[in-house]
Design a protein around this motif. Structure first.
Motif, PDB file in Angstrom:
ATOM      1  N   GLU A   2      77.946  65.524  24.492  1.00 52.68           N
ATOM      2  CA  GLU A   2      79.300  65.299  23.993  1.00 52.68           C
ATOM      3  C   GLU A   2      79.367  63.878  23.446  1.00 52.68           C
ATOM      4  OE1 GLU A   2      83.840  64.653  25.692  1.00 52.68           O
ATOM      5  OE2 GLU A   2      82.258  65.276  27.069  1.00 52.68           O
ATOM      6  N   LEU A   3      79.703  63.735  22.175  1.00 54.94           N
ATOM      7  CA  LEU A   3      79.828  62.415  21.567  1.00 54.94           C
ATOM      8  C   LEU A   3      81.088  61.737  22.087  1.00 54.94           C
ATOM      9  CD1 LEU A   3      78.778  60.357  19.473  1.00 54.94           C
ATOM     10  CD2 LEU A   3      80.251  61.502  17.792  1.00 54.94           C
ATOM     11  N   LEU A   4      80.901  60.564  22.693  1.00 54.36           N
ATOM     12  CA  LEU A   4      82.031  59.794  23.207  1.00 54.36           C
ATOM     13  C   LEU A   4      82.487  58.734  22.223  1.00 54.36           C
ATOM     14  CD1 LEU A   4      80.809  59.210  26.881  1.00 54.36           C
ATOM     15  CD2 LEU A   4      82.381  60.980  26.035  1.00 54.36           C
TER      16      LEU A   4
ATOM     17  N   THR B 154      72.774  58.370  39.495  1.00 56.69           N
ATOM     18  CA  THR B 154      72.930  58.897  38.146  1.00 56.69           C
ATOM     19  C   THR B 154      72.155  58.046  37.158  1.00 56.69           C
ATOM     20  OG1 THR B 154      75.157  59.626  38.737  1.00 56.69           O
ATOM     21  CG2 THR B 154      74.640  59.534  36.410  1.00 56.69           C
ATOM     22  N   GLY B 155      71.467  58.695  36.224  1.00 57.90           N
ATOM     23  CA  GLY B 155      70.680  57.996  35.222  1.00 57.90           C
ATOM     24  C   GLY B 155      71.442  57.784  33.930  1.00 57.90           C
ATOM     25  N   PHE B 156      71.213  56.602  33.335  1.00 60.90           N
ATOM     26  CA  PHE B 156      71.815  56.231  32.059  1.00 60.90           C
ATOM     27  C   PHE B 156      70.711  55.716  31.150  1.00 60.90           C
ATOM     28  CE2 PHE B 156      75.080  56.014  35.198  1.00 60.90           C
ATOM     29  CZ  PHE B 156      76.246  56.395  34.560  1.00 60.90           C
TER      30      PHE B 156
ATOM     31  N   GLU C  96      74.460  59.865  30.723  1.00 60.76           N
ATOM     32  CA  GLU C  96      74.917  59.290  29.454  1.00 60.76           C
ATOM     33  C   GLU C  96      73.734  58.680  28.705  1.00 60.76           C
ATOM     34  OE1 GLU C  96      78.222  56.567  29.717  1.00 60.76           O
ATOM     35  OE2 GLU C  96      79.329  57.909  31.067  1.00 60.76           O
ATOM     36  N   ILE C  97      73.813  58.780  27.386  1.00 61.13           N
ATOM     37  CA  ILE C  97      72.812  58.168  26.508  1.00 61.13           C
ATOM     38  C   ILE C  97      73.540  57.324  25.475  1.00 61.13           C
ATOM     39  CG2 ILE C  97      71.076  58.574  24.712  1.00 61.13           C
ATOM     40  CD1 ILE C  97      70.394  61.208  26.098  1.00 61.13           C
ATOM     41  N   THR C  98      73.149  56.063  25.367  1.00 62.19           N
ATOM     42  CA  THR C  98      73.593  55.218  24.268  1.00 62.19           C
ATOM     43  C   THR C  98      72.365  55.030  23.390  1.00 62.19           C
ATOM     44  OG1 THR C  98      75.220  54.116  25.659  1.00 62.19           O
ATOM     45  CG2 THR C  98      74.591  52.997  23.608  1.00 62.19           C
ATOM     46  N   LEU C  99      72.438  55.549  22.183  1.00 63.22           N
ATOM     47  CA  LEU C  99      71.299  55.542  21.279  1.00 63.22           C
ATOM     48  C   LEU C  99      71.663  54.760  20.018  1.00 63.22           C
ATOM     49  CD1 LEU C  99      68.459  56.581  20.615  1.00 63.22           C
ATOM     50  CD2 LEU C  99      69.540  58.603  19.627  1.00 63.22           C
ATOM     51  N   THR C 100      70.901  53.713  19.756  1.00 65.25           N
ATOM     52  CA  THR C 100      71.111  52.889  18.568  1.00 65.25           C
ATOM     53  C   THR C 100      70.020  53.235  17.562  1.00 65.25           C
ATOM     54  OG1 THR C 100      72.052  51.141  19.937  1.00 65.25           O
ATOM     55  CG2 THR C 100      71.347  50.532  17.707  1.00 65.25           C
TER      56      THR C 100
ATOM     57  N   HIS D  51      77.185  57.021  21.502  1.00 64.78           N
ATOM     58  CA  HIS D  51      77.281  57.083  22.964  1.00 64.78           C
ATOM     59  C   HIS D  51      77.627  58.525  23.329  1.00 64.78           C
ATOM     60  CE1 HIS D  51      79.480  55.582  26.832  1.00 64.78           C
ATOM     61  NE2 HIS D  51      78.378  56.225  27.107  1.00 64.78           N
ATOM     62  N   TYR D  52      76.750  59.152  24.115  1.00 64.71           N
ATOM     63  CA  TYR D  52      76.899  60.556  24.483  1.00 64.71           C
ATOM     64  C   TYR D  52      77.000  60.723  25.992  1.00 64.71           C
ATOM     65  CZ  TYR D  52      74.901  61.537  19.842  1.00 64.71           C
ATOM     66  OH  TYR D  52      74.650  61.601  18.503  1.00 64.71           O
ATOM     67  N   ARG D  53      77.726  61.759  26.378  1.00 67.53           N
ATOM     68  CA  ARG D  53      77.727  62.216  27.766  1.00 67.53           C
ATOM     69  C   ARG D  53      77.007  63.557  27.786  1.00 67.53           C
ATOM     70  NH1 ARG D  53      82.873  61.385  30.215  1.00 67.53           N
ATOM     71  NH2 ARG D  53      83.676  62.589  28.487  1.00 67.53           N
ATOM     72  N   LEU D  54      76.227  63.778  28.825  1.00 68.66           N
ATOM     73  CA  LEU D  54      75.521  65.039  28.974  1.00 68.66           C
ATOM     74  C   LEU D  54      76.197  65.859  30.038  1.00 68.66           C
ATOM     75  CD1 LEU D  54      73.335  62.861  28.007  1.00 68.66           C
ATOM     76  CD2 LEU D  54      71.725  64.632  28.652  1.00 68.66           C
ATOM     77  N   ASP D  55      76.431  67.108  29.735  1.00 70.92           N
ATOM     78  CA  ASP D  55      76.935  68.031  30.734  1.00 70.92           C
ATOM     79  C   ASP D  55      75.742  68.848  31.188  1.00 70.92           C
ATOM     80  OD1 ASP D  55      78.115  69.906  32.313  1.00 70.92           O
ATOM     81  OD2 ASP D  55      79.417  70.728  30.767  1.00 70.92           O
ATOM     82  N   ASN D  56      75.070  68.370  32.225  1.00 66.63           N
ATOM     83  CA  ASN D  56      73.838  69.010  32.661  1.00 66.63           C
ATOM     84  C   ASN D  56      74.042  70.441  33.124  1.00 66.63           C
ATOM     85  OD1 ASN D  56      71.933  66.915  32.132  1.00 66.63           O
ATOM     86  ND2 ASN D  56      72.930  65.755  33.741  1.00 66.63           N
ATOM     87  N   ALA D  57      75.269  70.801  33.465  1.00 69.64           N
ATOM     88  CA  ALA D  57      75.537  72.195  33.862  1.00 69.64           C
ATOM     89  C   ALA D  57      75.559  73.121  32.658  1.00 69.64           C
ATOM     90  CB  ALA D  57      76.874  72.270  34.604  1.00 69.64           C
ATOM     91  N   SER D  58      75.715  72.554  31.448  1.00 69.13           N
ATOM     92  CA  SER D  58      75.832  73.404  30.255  1.00 69.13           C
ATOM     93  C   SER D  58      74.519  73.563  29.517  1.00 69.13           C
ATOM     94  CB  SER D  58      76.886  72.814  29.308  1.00 69.13           C
ATOM     95  OG  SER D  58      76.392  71.620  28.732  1.00 69.13           O
TER      96      SER D  58
END
Length: 184
Positions: A158-160, A3-5, A131-135, A173-180
């Motif tokens: 999805e904003l976590l 899994t990529g982050f 997941e993406i953590t973007l500053t 910090h975001y989670r990606l729902d690649n199925a959506s």
């Protein structure tokens, strides 16, 4: 499964570097003595996949900053492009993003830090980032290398969590729902 982050910074106008790949605009925020969570993030990773331009930029930093194994994605780098003292820690990958993740999974990697603007976009496009953590730095640099661009389908995040820092940095910090992913 691998899994990529993503853990990246960008200017408020969405650039990860100036047109010449310079990161000088980010340096004042690195000296703010704030914990932006990088050490915790990297401690959960099995390795790092870098784009070629990012690899070349990191080489210019002087001391090699990574303790984890690194794979550099490039169609034109050779082993001679890697300094001799790094050849036991850095390898070159020439596969597609999906092929790369399958190869890394075979090596036992489960969580991979993906870094480099174009590389992140290709891994996103292929649904390989979870997941993406973007500053976001509070400045406009006007032009440069964009982190995101239109590469096809919409990607729903999805904003976590969100954090603010005294320096003015804002981290999401975001989670990606690649199925959506929205299909055209």
């Amino acid at each position: 499964m691998c899994t990529g982050f993503v853990f990246m910074a960008c200017s408020l106008d969405g650039f990860v570097a100036r047109p010449d790949h310079s990161l000088d605009w980010l340096m004042p925020f690195n000296s703010a003595h704030e914990d932006h969570g990088y050490d915790d993030f990297i401690s959960r990773m099995d390795g790092i996949v870098l784009g070629r331009a990012t690899f070349e930029k990191v080489l210019g930093f002087g001391d090699w900053p990574y303790r984890l194994p690194v794979m550099v994605m490039s169609g034109n780098l050779t082993i001679d492009s890697i300094p001799p003292e790094l050849r036991d820690r850095v390898q070159i990958g020439r596969q597609s993003p999906a092929g790369t993740m399958a190869t890394l999974a075979e090596k036992g990697w489960r969580q991979v830090y993906v870094d480099g603007g174009r590389l992140v976009r290709s891994f996103l496009r292929d649904g390989l980032i979870s997941e993406i953590t973007l500053t976001i730095a509070p400045l406009l640099i006007g032009s440069g290398l964009p982190l995101f661009g239109h590469d096809g389908d919409d990607i729903i995040l999805e904003l976590l969590d969100s954090r603010t820092f005294k320096s003015g940095l804002v981290q999401h910090h975001y989670r990606l729902d690649n199925a959506s992913r929205k299909e055209d």
